[in-house]
Design a protein around this motif. Structure first.
Motif, short mmCIF file in Angstrom:
data_model
loop_
_atom_site.label_atom_id
_atom_site.label_comp_id
_atom_site.label_asym_id
_atom_site.label_seq_id
_atom_site.Cartn_x
_atom_site.Cartn_y
_atom_site.Cartn_z
N CYS A 399 13.13 -3.27 6.21
CA CYS A 399 13.10 -5.11 5.00
C CYS A 399 14.70 -4.18 4.56
O CYS A 399 14.70 -2.85 3.90
CB CYS A 399 12.55 -5.61 4.24
SG CYS A 399 13.10 -6.51 3.02
N CYS A 402 13.77 -5.03 0.38
CA CYS A 402 12.70 -3.44 -0.32
C CYS A 402 12.53 -2.37 0.46
O CYS A 402 11.13 -1.87 -0.09
CB CYS A 402 11.55 -4.90 -0.68
SG CYS A 402 10.64 -4.76 0.58
N CYS A 413 9.88 -10.96 4.62
CA CYS A 413 8.49 -10.27 4.59
C CYS A 413 8.10 -10.06 3.83
O CYS A 413 7.65 -11.23 2.68
CB CYS A 413 10.31 -9.17 3.77
SG CYS A 413 9.54 -7.49 3.02
N CYS A 416 8.79 -8.71 -0.58
CA CYS A 416 9.59 -9.73 -0.90
C CYS A 416 10.02 -10.86 -0.56
O CYS A 416 10.42 -11.14 -1.58
CB CYS A 416 10.45 -8.43 -0.85
SG CYS A 416 12.06 -8.31 0.07
ZN LIG Z 1 11.00 -7.10 1.35
#
Ligand SMILES: [Zn+2]
Length: 448
Positions: A399, A402, A413, A416
């Motif tokens: 990701c 994050c 994700c 996040c």
């Molecule tokens: Zn993320």
């Protein structure tokens, strides 16, 4: 100049008339209630003129007296308006500067004249947000919804609040309403696309992308990517529901929109192959490989080609090298296949070529297998594993928001909640120092 000339002409005319009247012979007699009044014509003229001037003056005075309350009211109103707009300007500046006290003072300054107006509500909401009073801010934004002029702005304020709270359902309803009012605003379109996507409304999300594209609210490249992602999601659902044909069509559309979107290319090629269209499937993989050499593509190519043995697996992979000569992923895939076929010379050659790129943990693990398989040199294999532990980690789906790592590409994700945030790249940038000692004494590595 013209006006002065006019006065001069007027005075001259009046003087001429006065002289003419004074020169006129004759007199005037007035008998009223037994009194006799005698006068000359010129005196009568002067009297008539004086009366006229007096009457005009009296009219002006009366007019002023009668209109003065309204005049006072208008003057007061103008003063209030000027003060309110001055406070409004100060308030906006205070909000921008983050000065809570000044912003609140400005809100009070606008209350007399602008109370309830969209601008007053907006300033109240912004000052409340600055102070951290989300409740008052929400009330002000809600009040803005009642006026068509301020509804759009109120929706934006409430949408931002909902997103901050993580209330995606309310945010989606607000974004949809904002889209009805202004389907071209960029913030509406970008939020709507993400919210429809997160809600799993794939067709609605795709329609939002198309609307955004029409309004130039999204870059053509981003629109293609998002549409490809949404079509891939729909293909997955069709597959889960057992509708392989629909899944195949959707995955194909996705791969055609974005030839380098690996998950869609892999799915489309597998579904095409299972429908007996192996050539088309291989073409999809080859096209994607040219722009994005990805291990999932080489794996899919092997899987759909159903190799009879380790040697045919090498034959299947070899065309990838001519598509992207010198590419590290191709050499790694062929090195692994050569090791499986015990073709040590070929494996060494491919590993040597792969090492010209940025050697990562995969390369050293394969080298360990080579040392172990070709020479049964456990010490050299351990040295390679030690190097692997210190090398940059192999690429993963990561990701970009994050840093969360996933085994497969996912649309959102879990950590996040970022949408389409997974990218193929290095898991960690630096060497993995922590595992060094452990790996030094670990048994020789088996498999890749
Ligand atoms: Zn993320």
């Amino acid at each position: 100049m013209g006006r002065i000339l006019l006065y001069v002409v007027l005075i001259a005319a009046v003087s001429l008339v006065a002289v003419w009247v004074a020169e006129q012979p004759g007199d005037v007699r007035l008998i009223w209630r037994g009194y006799l009044l005698e006068s000359s014509v010129s005196m009568l003229f002067v009297l008539v003129m004086a009366c006229a001037v007096l009457l005009a003056f009296a009219y002006q005075v009366l007019n002023f007296v009668l209109s003065s309350p309204r005049l006072i009211q208008t003057t007061r109103r103008n003063r209030l308006r000027a003060n309110a707009y001055r406070s409004l300007t100060r308030g906006m500046v205070a909000v921008a500067a983050g000065d809570v006290k000044a912003a609140k003072r400005a809100v009070r300054g606008t209350e007399d004249f602008l109370s309830g107006s969209p601008l007053h509500l907006l300033l109240t909401a912004q000052a409340a947000q600055l102070e951290g009073n989300e409740l008052l801010a929400r009330e002000s934004f809600r009040a803005m919804l009642t006026d068509p002029e301020s509804e759009f702005l109120g929706l934006r304020g409430l949408l931002v609040q909902s997103l901050r709270k993580g209330d995606k359902k309310t945010a989606l309803a607000l974004a949809r309403r904002a889209f009805e009012i202004n389907p071209r605003a960029e913030w509406v379109l970008t939020n709507l696309i993400d919210l429809e996507t997160v809600a799993g409304n794939w067709p609605d999300a795709e329609q939002s992308v198309i609307a955004a594209q029409r309004a130039n609210g999204i870059k053509p490249e981003d629109a293609r990517r998002r549409r490809a992602v949404l079509l891939y999601q729909r293909a997955q659902i069709a597959l889960d529901q057992g509708d392989e044909k629909a899944a195949r069509d959707l995955a194909k559309r996705s791969a055609n929109l974005k030839a380098d979107f690996v998950p869609a290319v892999v799915l489309a090629s597998k579904l095409l192959a299972s429908a007996g269209r192996l050539t088309r499937a291989r073409k999809l993989i080859a096209r994607a490989w040219q722009s994005t050499p990805h291990p999932e593509l080489s794996s899919a190519l092997v899987e759909i080609s159903e190799p009879l043995n380790e040697f045919s697996r090498i034959k299947i992979l070899e065309p990838l090298m001519s598509l992207k000569p010198g590419n590290m992923e191709g050499h790694l895939a062929l090195a692994s296949a050569s090791l499986d076929a015990s073709l040590w010379g070929a494996a060494r050659e491919h590993l040597g070529e792969a090492a010209k790129g940025i050697p990562d943990q995969r390369l050293y693990r394969l080298m360990a297998r080579l040392e172990e398989g070709e020479n049964q040199n456990d010490a050299a294999a351990r040295q390679c594993l030690l190097k692997a532990s210190r090398a940059p980690s192999e690429p993963v789906w990561k990701c970009r928001e994050c840093g969360e790592i996933a085994n497969n590409w996912v649309i959102q994700c879990h950590s996040c909640e970022g949408v389409d945030s997974f990218e193929w790249g290095r898991g960690t940038n630096g060497p993995n120092q922590g595992a060094t000692d452990e790996l030094l004494f670990a048994p020789p590595f088996k498999g890749t």
